[in-house]
Design a protein around this motif. Sequence first.
Motif, mmCIF file in Angstrom:
data_model
loop_
_atom_site.group_PDB
_atom_site.id
_atom_site.type_symbol
_atom_site.label_atom_id
_atom_site.label_comp_id
_atom_site.label_asym_id
_atom_site.label_seq_id
_atom_site.Cartn_x
_atom_site.Cartn_y
_atom_site.Cartn_z
ATOM 1 N N TRP A 193 0.853 -1.205 0.000
ATOM 2 C CA TRP A 193 0.000 0.000 0.000
ATOM 3 C C TRP A 193 0.880 1.244 0.000
ATOM 4 C CZ3 TRP A 193 -0.600 4.290 3.035
ATOM 5 C CH2 TRP A 193 -1.766 5.051 2.859
ATOM 6 N N ALA A 194 1.877 1.266 0.863
ATOM 7 C CA ALA A 194 2.750 2.439 0.971
ATOM 8 C C ALA A 194 3.538 2.676 -0.312
ATOM 9 C CB ALA A 194 3.705 2.270 2.156
ATOM 10 N N ALA A 195 3.954 1.584 -0.954
ATOM 11 C CA ALA A 195 4.741 1.707 -2.182
ATOM 12 C C ALA A 195 3.883 1.996 -3.399
ATOM 13 C CB ALA A 195 5.553 0.432 -2.404
ATOM 14 N N GLY A 196 2.560 1.865 -3.248
ATOM 15 C CA GLY A 196 1.649 2.139 -4.355
ATOM 16 C C GLY A 196 1.415 0.961 -5.273
ATOM 17 N N CYS A 197 1.988 -0.211 -4.938
ATOM 18 C CA CYS A 197 1.941 -1.348 -5.858
ATOM 19 C C CYS A 197 0.952 -2.419 -5.441
ATOM 20 C CB CYS A 197 3.331 -1.958 -5.996
ATOM 21 S SG CYS A 197 4.020 -2.585 -4.448
ATOM 22 N N GLY A 198 0.246 -2.212 -4.331
ATOM 23 C CA GLY A 198 -0.640 -3.240 -3.825
ATOM 24 C C GLY A 198 -2.070 -3.079 -4.292
ATOM 25 N N CYS A 199 -2.933 -3.973 -3.803
ATOM 26 C CA CYS A 199 -4.347 -3.844 -4.102
ATOM 27 C C CYS A 199 -4.896 -2.657 -3.304
ATOM 28 C CB CYS A 199 -5.084 -5.129 -3.738
ATOM 29 S SG CYS A 199 -4.933 -5.611 -2.026
ATOM 30 N N ASP A 200 -5.718 -1.872 -3.948
ATOM 31 C CA ASP A 200 -6.337 -0.721 -3.289
ATOM 32 C C ASP A 200 -5.279 0.172 -2.634
ATOM 33 O OD1 ASP A 200 -8.472 0.855 -2.622
ATOM 34 O OD2 ASP A 200 -9.074 -0.307 -0.881
ATOM 35 N N ALA A 201 -4.148 0.327 -3.312
ATOM 36 C CA ALA A 201 -3.037 1.069 -2.715
ATOM 37 C C ALA A 201 -3.196 2.568 -2.909
ATOM 38 C CB ALA A 201 -1.716 0.622 -3.341
ATOM 39 N N ALA A 202 -2.446 3.314 -2.096
ATOM 40 C CA ALA A 202 -2.375 4.760 -2.291
ATOM 41 C C ALA A 202 -1.747 5.022 -3.653
ATOM 42 C CB ALA A 202 -1.511 5.388 -1.202
ATOM 43 N N PRO A 203 -2.209 6.015 -4.400
ATOM 44 C CA PRO A 203 -1.598 6.295 -5.706
ATOM 45 C C PRO A 203 -0.119 6.624 -5.552
ATOM 46 C CG PRO A 203 -3.025 8.110 -5.005
ATOM 47 C CD PRO A 203 -3.276 6.981 -4.065
ATOM 48 N N TYR A 204 0.658 6.259 -6.569
ATOM 49 C CA TYR A 204 2.112 6.382 -6.432
ATOM 50 C C TYR A 204 2.564 7.820 -6.228
ATOM 51 C CZ TYR A 204 2.678 8.067 -11.279
ATOM 52 O OH TYR A 204 2.637 8.794 -12.433
ATOM 53 N N PHE A 205 1.754 8.763 -6.695
ATOM 54 C CA PHE A 205 2.160 10.165 -6.557
ATOM 55 C C PHE A 205 1.809 10.742 -5.189
ATOM 56 C CE2 PHE A 205 -1.781 9.780 -9.045
ATOM 57 C CZ PHE A 205 -2.686 10.401 -8.205
ATOM 58 N N ARG A 206 1.211 9.919 -4.325
ATOM 59 C CA ARG A 206 0.983 10.354 -2.940
ATOM 60 C C ARG A 206 2.259 10.060 -2.151
ATOM 61 N NH1 ARG A 206 -3.256 7.927 1.568
ATOM 62 N NH2 ARG A 206 -2.873 9.504 3.146
ATOM 63 N N ILE A 207 2.997 11.097 -1.853
ATOM 64 C CA ILE A 207 4.278 10.938 -1.164
ATOM 65 C C ILE A 207 4.221 11.742 0.139
ATOM 66 C CG2 ILE A 207 6.766 11.297 -1.315
ATOM 67 C CD1 ILE A 207 6.450 11.125 -4.374
ATOM 68 N N PHE A 208 4.273 11.039 1.254
ATOM 69 C CA PHE A 208 4.206 11.711 2.547
ATOM 70 C C PHE A 208 5.346 12.704 2.707
ATOM 71 C CE2 PHE A 208 1.894 7.861 4.391
ATOM 72 C CZ PHE A 208 0.687 8.538 4.510
ATOM 73 N N SER A 209 5.048 13.879 3.208
ATOM 74 C CA SER A 209 6.073 14.813 3.668
ATOM 75 C C SER A 209 6.311 14.533 5.146
ATOM 76 C CB SER A 209 5.620 16.265 3.481
ATOM 77 O OG SER A 209 6.419 17.130 4.271
ATOM 78 N N PRO A 210 7.487 14.031 5.521
ATOM 79 C CA PRO A 210 7.740 13.749 6.935
ATOM 80 C C PRO A 210 7.526 14.976 7.824
ATOM 81 C CG PRO A 210 9.411 12.719 5.590
ATOM 82 C CD PRO A 210 8.616 13.607 4.678
ATOM 83 N N GLN A 211 7.884 16.149 7.316
ATOM 84 C CA GLN A 211 7.720 17.360 8.093
ATOM 85 C C GLN A 211 6.244 17.650 8.366
ATOM 86 O OE1 GLN A 211 10.014 19.186 9.607
ATOM 87 N NE2 GLN A 211 8.447 20.569 10.440
ATOM 88 N N ARG A 212 5.423 17.560 7.342
ATOM 89 C CA ARG A 212 3.992 17.824 7.509
ATOM 90 C C ARG A 212 3.333 16.772 8.398
ATOM 91 N NH1 ARG A 212 2.179 19.503 1.335
ATOM 92 N NH2 ARG A 212 3.353 21.484 1.233
ATOM 93 N N GLN A 213 3.748 15.526 8.248
ATOM 94 C CA GLN A 213 3.207 14.466 9.098
ATOM 95 C C GLN A 213 3.555 14.729 10.564
ATOM 96 O OE1 GLN A 213 1.396 11.388 8.183
ATOM 97 N NE2 GLN A 213 0.955 12.773 6.482
ATOM 98 N N THR A 214 4.756 15.206 10.807
ATOM 99 C CA THR A 214 5.171 15.531 12.174
ATOM 100 C C THR A 214 4.353 16.685 12.730
ATOM 101 O OG1 THR A 214 7.429 14.833 11.628
ATOM 102 C CG2 THR A 214 7.133 16.127 13.634
ATOM 103 N N GLU A 215 4.194 17.728 11.942
ATOM 104 C CA GLU A 215 3.415 18.894 12.380
ATOM 105 C C GLU A 215 1.976 18.522 12.696
ATOM 106 O OE1 GLU A 215 3.913 21.476 9.077
ATOM 107 O OE2 GLU A 215 5.981 22.058 9.610
ATOM 108 N N LYS A 216 1.440 17.570 11.954
ATOM 109 C CA LYS A 216 0.045 17.182 12.139
ATOM 110 C C LYS A 216 -0.159 16.229 13.310
ATOM 111 C CE LYS A 216 -3.954 15.525 9.488
ATOM 112 N NZ LYS A 216 -4.432 15.065 8.152
ATOM 113 N N PHE A 217 0.754 15.271 13.465
ATOM 114 C CA PHE A 217 0.513 14.201 14.430
ATOM 115 C C PHE A 217 1.422 14.231 15.665
ATOM 116 C CE2 PHE A 217 -0.938 12.446 10.293
ATOM 117 C CZ PHE A 217 -2.291 12.379 10.607
ATOM 118 N N ASP A 218 2.472 15.027 15.646
ATOM 119 C CA ASP A 218 3.323 15.194 16.837
ATOM 120 C C ASP A 218 3.731 16.655 16.955
ATOM 121 O OD1 ASP A 218 4.676 14.218 19.128
ATOM 122 O OD2 ASP A 218 6.574 14.139 18.016
ATOM 123 N N PRO A 219 2.737 17.557 16.998
ATOM 124 C CA PRO A 219 3.046 18.992 16.948
ATOM 125 C C PRO A 219 3.891 19.467 18.122
ATOM 126 C CG PRO A 219 0.748 18.636 17.550
ATOM 127 C CD PRO A 219 1.284 17.308 17.115
ATOM 128 N N GLY A 220 3.754 18.846 19.272
ATOM 129 C CA GLY A 220 4.550 19.253 20.427
ATOM 130 C C GLY A 220 5.892 18.568 20.503
#
Length: 432
Positions: free
Chosen positions: A365-392
């Motif tokens: 799913w993460a690599a985009g190659c699985g069944c019902d996977a996230a599209p390959y052009f969906r690339i997480f930004s580690p910085q944005r993920q941190t700001e959203k889920f570990d803001p403190g």
Amino acid sequence: MKIAAFWFRRDLRLEDNAGLYHALKGEHPVLPVFIFDTNILEELEEKADRRVQFIHQHIVALDKQLQQWGSALEVHHGTPGEAFAQLTAKYDIACVYTNRDYEPYASRRDEEIARFLKQHDIAFRTFKDQVVFDYSEVVKDDGKPYTVFTPYSKKWLSLLTDDHLRSYSTLKYKDHFHKVNHKAIPSLQSLGFTAGRQAFPPEAIDEALIRHYSKTRDIPAIEGTSRLGVHLRFGTISIRTLARRAGALSETFLSELIWREFFMMILWHFPRVINTSFREEYDRIKWRNHEKEFERWCTGQTGYPIVDAGMRQLNATGFMHNRVRMIAASFLTKHLLIDWRWGEAYFAKKLLDYDLAANNGNWQWAAGCGCDAAPYFRIFSPQRQTEKFDPGGQYLKAWLPDLGSEDYPEPMVDHTVARERCLAAYKKALQR
């Protein structure tokens, strides 16, 4: 005297155990059996493997319970073929009961044992236990398997009745165990493994946590997930009990249980996904597979704090928060362009709650190659993920004592550059 045997595998509990229930209701006293399978154990690289310690601990506990009823667990260390050759020589076995397993090795193993037992006129009976719905129960109207989660989930929920979640009252028949003298369980050391100071998550169902699961599950700094994965993996908790209680508390949590079964059924119907991408055209991607960069990812030295915190948590504890698993997997496959199979194999070595179907499904799913996977052009930004889920920054502080110091590494790749490199590599592979 003829007896039946019940073979414990991914169902290390006495209560609400489908195959054990049917065995105990049968006409013969039941000998409980467990095999430390050397086909599996010899593949494990680390001799302080937390999973073997977890299994051993629960085998000892099962045996103590059985001793209270005048029985005992017959434990073998070897291949299943060797174990059943010894069992059939020692006992007059009429039937072997067990619960189904859906992994490819398990299927081959069970076919081999079924053939051996048939040669000795011994029946081999398997039952559904580790899932609510079996491999053939949630399929399309034409009988073909679903490969997209949403319609699978809708069908799963539409078929669900109280009967599917009803517990098996196994302990009503505890007097039907075969009465045997207790024999010492092989020590962890005699199996070739060592014990560490490992605190395993409790198997209790925290109803308050499940009730608030949709709000807390993505925040790695708090105890917002159930940590029941290892108990589901080895069957120390019943999926029926968990689904029954979760269904009344959280649709989101129940959906995670459905995802688990979806990936198990994908693995059953498409066993090739172990080694190949579900969407086979993705195997044309030209991975960089840089070994030194992979080592930095493994050891939490990428210079991306959320990734490094997750990898260090994994290496230290055998656990990584679910949201962080997605971020770390996306970083490896898309920022570094390293084959998802490398990451999947590393998680397989380290995760206490490792489950082949879920691990494989989520990595694809993460690599985009699985069944019902996230599209390959969906690339997480580690910085944005941190700001959203570990803001403190509490999660980062817990696992990165060197963060902000001269010892903490610089980012090993620029996010924008890595994103463009990934998009180019995927496009080139998929446009052929």
